[in-house]
Scaffold this motif. Sequence first.
Motif, PDB file in Angstrom:
ATOM      1  N   THR A 254       8.238 -11.739  14.148  1.00 57.10           N
ATOM      2  CA  THR A 254       8.943 -10.871  15.491  1.00 57.10           C
ATOM      3  C   THR A 254      10.122 -10.018  14.730  1.00 57.10           C
ATOM      4  OG1 THR A 254       8.369 -12.991  16.709  1.00 57.10           O
ATOM      5  CG2 THR A 254       9.922 -11.185  17.587  1.00 57.10           C
ATOM      6  N   GLY A 255       9.877  -8.559  15.256  1.00 57.36           N
ATOM      7  CA  GLY A 255      10.704  -7.889  14.950  1.00 57.36           C
ATOM      8  C   GLY A 255      10.659  -7.346  13.537  1.00 57.36           C
ATOM      9  N   ALA A 256       9.603  -7.752  12.814  1.00 55.46           N
ATOM     10  CA  ALA A 256       9.470  -6.990  11.300  1.00 55.46           C
ATOM     11  C   ALA A 256       9.247  -5.640  11.392  1.00 55.46           C
ATOM     12  CB  ALA A 256       8.438  -7.820  10.694  1.00 55.46           C
ATOM     13  N   GLY A 257       8.349  -5.271  12.420  1.00 54.11           N
ATOM     14  CA  GLY A 257       8.006  -3.871  12.458  1.00 54.11           C
ATOM     15  C   GLY A 257       9.161  -2.929  12.848  1.00 54.11           C
ATOM     16  N   ASP A 258       9.858  -3.250  13.900  1.00 58.54           N
ATOM     17  CA  ASP A 258      11.378  -2.446  14.006  1.00 58.54           C
ATOM     18  C   ASP A 258      12.081  -2.406  12.713  1.00 58.54           C
ATOM     19  OD1 ASP A 258      10.684  -1.685  16.749  1.00 58.54           O
ATOM     20  OD2 ASP A 258      11.270  -3.895  17.322  1.00 58.54           O
ATOM     21  N   CYS A 259      12.394  -3.517  12.123  1.00 57.06           N
ATOM     22  CA  CYS A 259      13.051  -3.356  10.875  1.00 57.06           C
ATOM     23  C   CYS A 259      12.418  -2.608   9.635  1.00 57.06           C
ATOM     24  CB  CYS A 259      13.351  -4.936  10.307  1.00 57.06           C
ATOM     25  SG  CYS A 259      14.390  -5.782  11.475  1.00 57.06           S
ATOM     26  N   PHE A 260      11.064  -2.638   9.657  1.00 57.56           N
ATOM     27  CA  PHE A 260      10.380  -1.664   8.820  1.00 57.56           C
ATOM     28  C   PHE A 260      10.751  -0.332   9.226  1.00 57.56           C
ATOM     29  CE2 PHE A 260       6.811   1.269   8.081  1.00 57.56           C
ATOM     30  CZ  PHE A 260       6.122   0.624   6.894  1.00 57.56           C
ATOM     31  N   ASN A 261      10.672   0.130  10.453  1.00 56.73           N
ATOM     32  CA  ASN A 261      10.903   1.534  10.915  1.00 56.73           C
ATOM     33  C   ASN A 261      12.438   2.089  10.365  1.00 56.73           C
ATOM     34  OD1 ASN A 261       8.410   1.255  12.262  1.00 56.73           O
ATOM     35  ND2 ASN A 261       9.273   1.015  14.256  1.00 56.73           N
ATOM     36  N   ALA A 262      13.272   1.012  10.542  1.00 60.56           N
ATOM     37  CA  ALA A 262      14.747   1.101  10.316  1.00 60.56           C
ATOM     38  C   ALA A 262      15.014   1.597   8.735  1.00 60.56           C
ATOM     39  CB  ALA A 262      15.552   0.250  10.944  1.00 60.56           C
ATOM     40  N   GLY A 263      14.176   0.656   8.082  1.00 54.52           N
ATOM     41  CA  GLY A 263      14.159   1.042   6.526  1.00 54.52           C
ATOM     42  C   GLY A 263      13.604   2.475   6.061  1.00 54.52           C
ATOM     43  N   PHE A 264      12.472   2.879   6.794  1.00 51.14           N
ATOM     44  CA  PHE A 264      11.888   3.925   6.293  1.00 51.14           C
ATOM     45  C   PHE A 264      12.989   5.189   6.877  1.00 51.14           C
ATOM     46  CE2 PHE A 264       9.459   7.832   7.448  1.00 51.14           C
ATOM     47  CZ  PHE A 264       8.489   7.712   6.530  1.00 51.14           C
ATOM     48  N   GLU A 273      12.118  10.918  -0.824  1.00 50.24           N
ATOM     49  CA  GLU A 273      10.698  11.348  -0.602  1.00 50.24           C
ATOM     50  C   GLU A 273       9.919  10.188  -0.108  1.00 50.24           C
ATOM     51  OE1 GLU A 273       9.614  14.424  -1.342  1.00 50.24           O
ATOM     52  OE2 GLU A 273      11.501  15.164  -2.011  1.00 50.24           O
ATOM     53  N   LEU A 274       8.610  10.637   0.533  1.00 51.04           N
ATOM     54  CA  LEU A 274       7.946   9.621   1.289  1.00 51.04           C
ATOM     55  C   LEU A 274       7.697   8.367   0.467  1.00 51.04           C
ATOM     56  CD1 LEU A 274       6.227   9.333   3.933  1.00 51.04           C
ATOM     57  CD2 LEU A 274       4.437  10.139   2.707  1.00 51.04           C
ATOM     58  N   PRO A 275       7.449   8.437  -0.800  1.00 51.34           N
ATOM     59  CA  PRO A 275       7.179   6.992  -1.466  1.00 51.34           C
ATOM     60  C   PRO A 275       8.737   5.953  -1.429  1.00 51.34           C
ATOM     61  CG  PRO A 275       6.224   8.602  -2.796  1.00 51.34           C
ATOM     62  CD  PRO A 275       7.118   9.505  -1.772  1.00 51.34           C
ATOM     63  N   ASP A 276       9.694   6.799  -1.545  1.00 51.58           N
ATOM     64  CA  ASP A 276      10.922   5.894  -1.401  1.00 51.58           C
ATOM     65  C   ASP A 276      11.107   5.295  -0.023  1.00 51.58           C
ATOM     66  OD1 ASP A 276      11.876   6.467  -3.970  1.00 51.58           O
ATOM     67  OD2 ASP A 276      12.381   8.580  -3.528  1.00 51.58           O
ATOM     68  N   CYS A 277      10.637   6.468   1.115  1.00 48.34           N
ATOM     69  CA  CYS A 277      10.914   5.962   2.281  1.00 48.34           C
ATOM     70  C   CYS A 277       9.950   4.551   2.593  1.00 48.34           C
ATOM     71  CB  CYS A 277      10.437   7.210   3.379  1.00 48.34           C
ATOM     72  SG  CYS A 277      11.654   8.198   3.164  1.00 48.34           S
ATOM     73  N   LEU A 278       8.797   4.717   2.108  1.00 45.78           N
ATOM     74  CA  LEU A 278       7.760   3.718   2.480  1.00 45.78           C
ATOM     75  C   LEU A 278       8.277   2.461   1.596  1.00 45.78           C
ATOM     76  CD1 LEU A 278       5.001   3.211   3.655  1.00 45.78           C
ATOM     77  CD2 LEU A 278       3.973   3.919   1.436  1.00 45.78           C
ATOM     78  N   ALA A 279       8.859   2.531   0.489  1.00 46.24           N
ATOM     79  CA  ALA A 279       9.512   1.362  -0.375  1.00 46.24           C
ATOM     80  C   ALA A 279      10.497   0.815   0.558  1.00 46.24           C
ATOM     81  CB  ALA A 279       9.925   1.691  -1.476  1.00 46.24           C
ATOM     82  N   ALA A 280      11.422   1.511   0.890  1.00 43.49           N
ATOM     83  CA  ALA A 280      12.410   1.057   1.710  1.00 43.49           C
ATOM     84  C   ALA A 280      12.147   0.271   3.234  1.00 43.49           C
ATOM     85  CB  ALA A 280      13.598   1.970   2.009  1.00 43.49           C
ATOM     86  N   ALA A 281      11.249   0.985   3.757  1.00 42.57           N
ATOM     87  CA  ALA A 281      10.196   0.329   4.782  1.00 42.57           C
ATOM     88  C   ALA A 281       9.943  -0.923   4.609  1.00 42.57           C
ATOM     89  CB  ALA A 281       9.505   1.214   5.459  1.00 42.57           C
ATOM     90  N   VAL A 282       9.053  -1.065   3.801  1.00 44.04           N
ATOM     91  CA  VAL A 282       8.364  -2.398   3.256  1.00 44.04           C
ATOM     92  C   VAL A 282       9.591  -3.444   2.709  1.00 44.04           C
ATOM     93  CG1 VAL A 282       6.953  -3.482   1.642  1.00 44.04           C
ATOM     94  CG2 VAL A 282       6.117  -1.374   2.500  1.00 44.04           C
ATOM     95  N   ALA A 283      10.577  -3.059   2.186  1.00 41.29           N
ATOM     96  CA  ALA A 283      11.793  -4.000   1.812  1.00 41.29           C
ATOM     97  C   ALA A 283      12.354  -4.619   2.960  1.00 41.29           C
ATOM     98  CB  ALA A 283      12.263  -3.458   0.929  1.00 41.29           C
ATOM     99  N   CYS A 284      12.421  -3.716   3.903  1.00 43.53           N
ATOM    100  CA  CYS A 284      13.260  -3.987   5.192  1.00 43.53           C
ATOM    101  C   CYS A 284      12.409  -4.746   6.086  1.00 43.53           C
ATOM    102  CB  CYS A 284      13.653  -2.769   5.943  1.00 43.53           C
ATOM    103  SG  CYS A 284      15.161  -2.853   6.794  1.00 43.53           S
ATOM    104  N   GLY A 285      11.087  -4.573   6.351  1.00 40.50           N
ATOM    105  CA  GLY A 285      10.290  -5.343   6.994  1.00 40.50           C
ATOM    106  C   GLY A 285      10.132  -6.885   6.480  1.00 40.50           C
ATOM    107  N   ALA A 286      10.044  -7.081   5.236  1.00 40.95           N
ATOM    108  CA  ALA A 286       9.960  -8.359   4.414  1.00 40.95           C
ATOM    109  C   ALA A 286      11.161  -8.887   4.627  1.00 40.95           C
ATOM    110  CB  ALA A 286       9.864  -8.098   3.093  1.00 40.95           C
TER     111      ALA A 286
END
Length: 313
Positions: A254-264, A273-286
């Motif tokens: 619950t809430g992981a998707g919103d945290c993913f968005n914030a990391g991105f 760059e996009l790969p860095d944004c995706l990495a921050a998103a995945v890390a924040c969601g996890a």
Amino acid sequence: MDRAQAADGTPGRREVLVVGAYFADLVFRGLARPVRPGTEVFAEALDLVPGGAFTPAMTMHRLGHDVVWATDFGTDLFSGQVLAAARAEGLDETGFRHHPGPLRSVTVALSSPGDRAMVSYQDATAAQPLAGLLREHRPRMLILPQLQYGPDVLGALRTARQLGTEVFMDCQDMPGTLDTPYVREVLAAVDVFAPNECEALRLTGAGTVDEALHLLSGLVRTVVVKRGGDGACAVRDGKRYDLDAVPVEVVDTTGAGDCFNAGFLHAHLAGGELPDCLAAAVACGAAATSGPGSGHAPDAAGLREWLARLPHR
């Protein structure tokens, strides 16, 4: 963080504007078996945590950004609980509207390690006009936590374009498909669109994530698809990136998707760059899945620790 001042002394533009309702999330964890009509199931744990648009606003604030959250609170227990949490986090109250009666926004989440089912209720209230909020705060980034469409939304997004505001939109299992009036036009006015896998398939009618990405990237410059335990994928200007999930012992999604968005967006606003944004998103969601609800959203130092746990990129 105080609002910036322009050279002439007038209020300067905000960095991030989040527009959306609060929710109080009742998260039931450790269910002995699936819930079916006519049965009663006991949970091992129950958490009451603030959610809804609180989560991206709070997470962006924890990550060090100037955030204004436009939302509504009433006199009810749930409004009070989330308002207290927002104040404890130090969120700017500029965008808060307070109503003289109850304004309940509640979600019951039946959580399992892989996913969760939710039942929500929300008292009706007139929304704050999006175009007016944009003109008032002139944000660098607008976060819309759910799919919105219609002539007023399209007009507001045109206002965002005039103000130089980038627009990030999630989907949040809202009704509508690419054939629904105004959906295509609204998506074409969005800078980043980030549905999860199921939402992307339903919205596009596609049979595969690859097909959904192809259809959505024809409308939006940057499309990000959240895939839970399978990581995430993104397309920008025709170039695709995929990233595996971070290994984590999942407590609650619950809430992981919103945290993913914030990391991105944290990485994006820093010029990543996009790969860095995706990495921050995945890390924040996890990070968010390591505890119940929104409570385990990381700060900047915590995000760096989770980034170090990413699979080889």
